[in-house]
Enzyme design. Structure first.
Site, short mmCIF file in Angstrom:
data_model
loop_
_atom_site.label_atom_id
_atom_site.label_comp_id
_atom_site.label_asym_id
_atom_site.label_seq_id
_atom_site.Cartn_x
_atom_site.Cartn_y
_atom_site.Cartn_z
N TYR A 178 0.82 -1.50 -0.12
CA TYR A 178 0.23 0.10 -0.06
C TYR A 178 0.71 1.09 -0.32
CZ TYR A 178 0.99 0.86 5.17
OH TYR A 178 1.16 1.72 5.54
N CYS A 179 -0.25 1.93 -0.69
CA CYS A 179 1.00 3.36 -0.67
C CYS A 179 -0.60 4.97 -0.82
CB CYS A 179 1.79 3.89 -1.23
SG CYS A 179 0.79 3.89 -3.03
N THR A 180 0.50 6.03 -0.41
CA THR A 180 -0.72 7.01 -0.90
C THR A 180 -1.93 7.23 -1.76
OG1 THR A 180 1.16 8.70 0.20
CG2 THR A 180 -0.88 9.62 0.20
N GLY A 182 -1.74 4.55 -4.12
CA GLY A 182 -1.51 4.02 -5.15
C GLY A 182 -0.63 3.90 -6.32
N ILE A 207 -4.19 4.67 0.78
CA ILE A 207 -4.80 5.62 1.93
C ILE A 207 -5.74 5.78 1.52
CG2 ILE A 207 -3.80 6.45 4.08
CD1 ILE A 207 -0.98 5.61 3.20
#
Length: 334
Positions: A178-180, A182, A207
C-alpha cells in the site's frame, strides 16, 4: 458539510504511453492555466501523475478533459473537498518517470500485483499468512501506517528495490502493498513479482481511497499528503496517534518544517515545543541567523510575487490570456 466546500483536491495517476510527452505537457499546462487549476503534475512517456486543486466546477472540467483523451479514459480520481486551493501555483513538468522508482523497465499495464478494493483489503489484511507492506518513505510511514504493517527504512522510493533483498523470507506469504494513492504500488508490486514473490496484492487507490470507502479502520496516525494540507485524517473508526514530537517525544501528529531554511526537515513537533523552539528542530537551528519567523503553523509559504502561470509554456499567451492574468493578479492567492 463536505459538499458545501467550494473547492476540491484531486489525486490521480495513469500509466499510459504518451508518444510526444513534451508537446502534451504544453497542452496540459495551458488547459490548467485557463481553468484555474493549480498543483503539481508530472508528464512522462509512461503516463501522468498529479495532485491538483480548484473550484468544484473547474475540477469537473479538468476530470472531463482527462477522461476525454482515450489514453487516460481509465484514470481514477480520488476527490476530497476543501475550503480553498491546496496549492498556490501550477507546475506541469516532464520527467522520465511519473514516480521516481529506478524501475523504468516495468510496465504496470503488462504485469502488476492484484488490485484489492478497500473492503477486500480490509478483509484480507489480518489473515495469518498475510504481510502488509508499506512502500512509502520514512517521513510518510512515521506519521501514519496500517496496524502491524512492515515498514522499510528508505528516504526515497527509488531505494525500494535494494530493500526488497531483506524480504526474501516472505516469499511464501501473501504480500499486500500500500501507499498514499496507489501509484508506488504499481511498480513495487510488479518488482516483487519479478523477484519471485508469487502472491502479491496492492491496495487500489491507496490509503486515501481506503479512508473514503472503508472508514480507514486500523490505519494508525495520519496520512502524509503532497499539498498544503501536509497531513490528513484517514481513520474514522479507531483513530490513534503513532508519531512523536521530534523535540520532547510526546505523541504528536503535528507536522512542521524546521524554521531554519538550510535544514527544513519535516518532522512532528508538538505545539508547546513549536513555540518554545520558535519552529526549529534543534538548538542549532533555533540559533541560525537565517531562521524564518514562526507563526505557529510550521508552514512557510513561498513568495508568489511576480508569479506567472504561463511560465514554462513555449507558446506565448494571447492578448485575452494576458488580460485574464492581469485581472487575476489583483487578487491574493487563496
Amino acid at each position: 458539510m463536505e459538499q458545501n466546500k467550494d473547492y476540491q483536491i484531486l489525486l490521480y495517476y495513469c500509466y499510459a504511453k504518451i508518444d510526444n510527452p513534451e508537446e502534451y505537457r504544453e497542452q496540459h499546462h495551458l488547459f490548467c492555466v485557463e481553468n484555474n487549476i493549480r498543483g503539481r503534475i508530472i508528464i512522462s512517456d509512461e503516463g501522468l501523475n498529479g495532485t491538483v486543486s480548484g473550484l468544484r466546477e473547474d475540477c469537473q472540467k479538468y476530470m472531463d478533459y482527462i477522461h476525454a483523451d482515450p489514453r487516460f479514459a481509465k484514470t481514477e480520481f480520488k476527490i476530497d473537498s476543501h475550503e480553498a486551493h491546496a496549492f498556490t501555483k501550477i507546475h506541469v513538468r516532464y520527467k522520465p518517470e511519473i514516480v521516481h522508482s529506478s524501475l523504468r523497465h516495468l510496465d504496470p499495464n503488462v504485469k502488476t500485483g492484484k488490485h484489492l478494493e478497500p473492503e477486500e483489503f480490509k478483509k484480507l489484511k489480518d489473515q495469518e499468512d498475510v504481510v502488509i507492506l508499506d512502500v512509502r518513505s520514512n517521513y510518510e510511514h512515521e506519521l501514519g501506517r496500517f496496524k502491524n504493517a512492515l515498514t522499510l527504512d528508505i528516504d526515497n522510493f527509488r531505494d525500494f528495490p535494494e530493500k526488497v533483498k531483506e524480504l526474501e523470507h516472505l516469499k511464501n506469504k501473501k504480500v499486500l502493498t500500500y501507499c498514499t494513492g496507489g501509484i508506488k504500488c504499481e511498480k513495487a508490486s510488479a518488482f516483487l513479482l519479478e523477484q519471485g514473490f508469487e502472491d502479491v496484492y496492492q491496495l487500489h487507490g491507496g490509503i486515501i481511497k481506503y479512508g473514503m470507502e472503508a472508514g480507514g479502520e486500523d490505519f494508525e496516525g495520519k496520512c502524509y499528503v503532497f499539498d498544503n494540507r501536509i497531513a490528513v485524517e484517514v481513520n474514522k473508526v479507531n483513530p490513534t496517534i503513532v508519531s512523536r514530537c521530534h523535540i520532547c517525544d510526546t505523541p504528536s501528529d503535528r507536522m512542521v518544517n524546521c524554521a531554519n531554511p538550510t535544514c527544513n526537515i519535516h518532522v512532528p513537533i508538538c505545539e508547546k515545543c513549536g513555540w518554545e523552539m520558535e519552529g526549529a528542530c534543534s538548538i542549532e537551528c533555533k540559533e541560525n541567523p537565517e531562521k524564518r519567523p514562526y507563526d505557529g503553523t510550521g508552514y512557510y509559504q513561498k513568495k508568489t510575487n511576480g508569479y506567472n502561470p504561463y511560465k514554462g509554456l513555449q507558446r506565448k499567451p494571447n492578448k485575452e490570456q494576458i488580460q485574464k492574468l492581469h485581472g487575476e493578479s489583483n487578487h491574493s492567492c487563496v
